[in-house]
Design a protein around this motif. Sequence first.
Motif, PDB file in Angstrom:
ATOM      1  N   UNK A 184       0.949  -1.159   0.054  1.00 48.22           N
ATOM      2  CA  UNK A 184      -0.079   0.029   0.034  1.00 48.22           C
ATOM      3  C   UNK A 184       0.826   1.421   0.103  1.00 48.22           C
ATOM      4  N   UNK A 185       0.235   2.401  -0.174  1.00 51.81           N
ATOM      5  CA  UNK A 185       1.104   3.510  -0.446  1.00 51.81           C
ATOM      6  C   UNK A 185       0.395   4.606   0.479  1.00 51.81           C
ATOM      7  N   UNK A 186       1.443   5.621   0.802  1.00 46.73           N
ATOM      8  CA  UNK A 186       0.910   6.976   1.570  1.00 46.73           C
ATOM      9  C   UNK A 186       1.557   8.150   0.935  1.00 46.73           C
ATOM     10  N   UNK A 187       0.877   9.184   0.918  1.00 46.91           N
ATOM     11  CA  UNK A 187       1.200  10.200   0.428  1.00 46.91           C
ATOM     12  C   UNK A 187       0.852  11.578   1.517  1.00 46.91           C
ATOM     13  N   UNK A 188       1.914  12.260   1.396  1.00 48.41           N
ATOM     14  CA  UNK A 188       1.561  13.352   2.555  1.00 48.41           C
ATOM     15  C   UNK A 188       2.373  14.846   2.208  1.00 48.41           C
ATOM     16  N   UNK A 189       1.190  16.024   2.198  1.00 53.41           N
ATOM     17  CA  UNK A 189       1.996  17.328   2.091  1.00 53.41           C
ATOM     18  C   UNK A 189       3.055  17.807   3.010  1.00 53.41           C
ATOM     19  N   UNK A 217       6.118  21.036   3.802  1.00 52.25           N
ATOM     20  CA  UNK A 217       6.376  22.555   3.656  1.00 52.25           C
ATOM     21  C   UNK A 217       7.693  22.439   2.244  1.00 52.25           C
ATOM     22  N   UNK A 218       7.734  23.457   1.765  1.00 55.49           N
ATOM     23  CA  UNK A 218       8.520  23.358   0.568  1.00 55.49           C
ATOM     24  C   UNK A 218      10.112  23.396   0.853  1.00 55.49           C
ATOM     25  N   UNK A 219      10.396  23.644   2.254  1.00 59.47           N
ATOM     26  CA  UNK A 219      11.795  23.487   2.822  1.00 59.47           C
ATOM     27  C   UNK A 219      12.100  22.099   3.329  1.00 59.47           C
ATOM     28  N   UNK A 220      10.969  21.001   3.266  1.00 61.21           N
ATOM     29  CA  UNK A 220      11.116  19.765   3.778  1.00 61.21           C
ATOM     30  C   UNK A 220      11.161  18.729   2.816  1.00 61.21           C
ATOM     31  N   UNK A 221      11.685  19.253   1.497  1.00 60.62           N
ATOM     32  CA  UNK A 221      11.854  18.301   0.496  1.00 60.62           C
ATOM     33  C   UNK A 221      12.842  17.094   0.852  1.00 60.62           C
ATOM     34  N   UNK A 222      13.704  17.474   1.452  1.00 59.17           N
ATOM     35  CA  UNK A 222      14.737  16.152   2.031  1.00 59.17           C
ATOM     36  C   UNK A 222      14.178  15.657   3.628  1.00 59.17           C
ATOM     37  N   UNK A 223      13.686  16.338   4.396  1.00 54.57           N
ATOM     38  CA  UNK A 223      13.558  16.130   5.691  1.00 54.57           C
ATOM     39  C   UNK A 223      12.484  15.221   5.755  1.00 54.57           C
ATOM     40  N   UNK A 224      11.222  15.640   4.946  1.00 61.40           N
ATOM     41  CA  UNK A 224      10.082  14.871   5.155  1.00 61.40           C
ATOM     42  C   UNK A 224      10.264  13.288   4.464  1.00 61.40           C
ATOM     43  N   UNK A 225      10.749  13.140   3.405  1.00 61.77           N
ATOM     44  CA  UNK A 225      11.266  11.704   2.997  1.00 61.77           C
ATOM     45  C   UNK A 225      12.254  11.201   3.892  1.00 61.77           C
ATOM     46  N   UNK A 226      13.113  11.824   4.482  1.00 63.93           N
ATOM     47  CA  UNK A 226      14.053  11.087   5.330  1.00 63.93           C
ATOM     48  C   UNK A 226      13.052  10.606   6.779  1.00 63.93           C
ATOM     49  N   UNK A 227      12.078  11.053   6.859  1.00 62.81           N
ATOM     50  CA  UNK A 227      11.241  10.365   7.908  1.00 62.81           C
ATOM     51  C   UNK A 227      10.891   9.020   7.683  1.00 62.81           C
ATOM     52  N   UNK A 228      10.484   8.744   6.465  1.00 58.78           N
ATOM     53  CA  UNK A 228      10.034   7.435   6.007  1.00 58.78           C
ATOM     54  C   UNK A 228      11.262   6.335   5.753  1.00 58.78           C
ATOM     55  N   UNK A 229      12.348   7.060   5.158  1.00 58.82           N
ATOM     56  CA  UNK A 229      13.484   6.445   5.146  1.00 58.82           C
ATOM     57  C   UNK A 229      14.268   5.843   6.384  1.00 58.82           C
ATOM     58  N   UNK A 289      10.885   0.677   6.648  1.00 63.16           N
ATOM     59  CA  UNK A 289       9.541   0.006   6.421  1.00 63.16           C
ATOM     60  C   UNK A 289       9.318   0.337   5.106  1.00 63.16           C
ATOM     61  N   UNK A 290       9.827   1.130   4.362  1.00 64.71           N
ATOM     62  CA  UNK A 290       9.090   1.740   2.997  1.00 64.71           C
ATOM     63  C   UNK A 290      10.286   1.912   2.026  1.00 64.71           C
ATOM     64  N   UNK A 291       9.824   1.662   0.704  1.00 67.47           N
ATOM     65  CA  UNK A 291      10.586   1.781  -0.516  1.00 67.47           C
ATOM     66  C   UNK A 291       9.849   2.703  -1.485  1.00 67.47           C
ATOM     67  N   UNK A 292      10.241   2.949  -2.821  1.00 67.94           N
ATOM     68  CA  UNK A 292       9.699   3.883  -3.485  1.00 67.94           C
ATOM     69  C   UNK A 292       9.368   5.322  -2.969  1.00 67.94           C
ATOM     70  N   UNK A 293      10.434   5.623  -1.912  1.00 64.74           N
ATOM     71  CA  UNK A 293      10.138   6.772  -1.346  1.00 64.74           C
ATOM     72  C   UNK A 293      10.499   7.985  -2.360  1.00 64.74           C
ATOM     73  N   UNK A 325       5.693  10.771  -1.291  1.00 63.35           N
ATOM     74  CA  UNK A 325       4.827   9.349  -1.336  1.00 63.35           C
ATOM     75  C   UNK A 325       5.907   8.287  -1.016  1.00 63.35           C
ATOM     76  N   UNK A 326       5.487   7.033  -0.619  1.00 64.43           N
ATOM     77  CA  UNK A 326       6.304   6.169  -0.169  1.00 64.43           C
ATOM     78  C   UNK A 326       5.377   4.670  -0.245  1.00 64.43           C
ATOM     79  N   UNK A 327       5.958   3.503  -0.472  1.00 61.77           N
ATOM     80  CA  UNK A 327       5.085   2.303  -0.558  1.00 61.77           C
ATOM     81  C   UNK A 327       5.621   1.341   0.537  1.00 61.77           C
ATOM     82  N   UNK A 328       4.848   0.775   1.319  1.00 62.01           N
ATOM     83  CA  UNK A 328       4.923   0.063   2.328  1.00 62.01           C
ATOM     84  C   UNK A 328       5.518  -1.476   1.748  1.00 62.01           C
TER      85      UNK A 328
END
Length: 287
Positions: free
Chosen positions: A241-246, A248-260, A264-268, A282-285
Amino acid sequence: MSAVREVLTRAAATLTEAGVASPDFDAAELLAFVLGTTRSMLIVSPPELDGDRLAAYDDLVRRRAEREPLQHLTGVAAFRHVELAVGPGVFVPRPETELLAGWAIEQAQQVISTGSTDGVVVVDLCTGSGAIARAVADEVPEARVHAVELDESAHGWAERNLAGTGVELRHGDMATAYDDLAGTVDVVVCNPPYIPLEAWESVAPEARDHDPHLALFSGDDGLVAMRVLEQRAALLLREGGVVGAEHADVQGESAPAVFAATGRWHEIRDHVDLAGRARFVTARLAR
């Protein structure tokens, strides 16, 4: 110059001086609202301006110049193909969020295209006005859509906007929502709060002074809610399954890092908006 053009020019100048980002658009939108017409018809077929309507318009322009949100003044916000009721006590959906909603819609449609016998299940966490859930239900009527909102006032607006859509709305915290759906959800989508507390002064007055702070601020780094979302999405989603979350424009690296960081996730992947600014992750479980 026609009377309508003169009125619009004067109003736009007032809004420009007040620092409103889209003075011409807002001036025309407010006049169309007062006159019960559309922006285009103001020019094509200028209606008559009587004293009462002009006074009502001047009052709305004054309030907009004081940075009251345009959508609070008209009571509606357009979002993709639907119109939402909005006002004090609910976060006004932004045009940028339509991209995240579009992603969720595409993901739901892909599940349907595979011929899944279980259909498709979509969960909208932090639904606010119900914008994303409403858009998904509108464009993917086969989907089973669920939405949750913690703030009592915002939940009331969501009830109004989701009535009759088939969306199952709950009043509660996204951190504990939908235990009964654990492991069965295809798409989790969320527009969480993501503004760091230290960024208070940089927030536009329309949001800072009128949107619920619960929908805006998320700890010192703006990622507290994103971490909660990561945990909840991992519980709710089925394998793949997939998750997507908005974010801030300055979080283009820090937000994906939360999932990485969790493994637990790939295709981040991070996605940009129409202005080229980092906008949602977005990421896939993977489990």
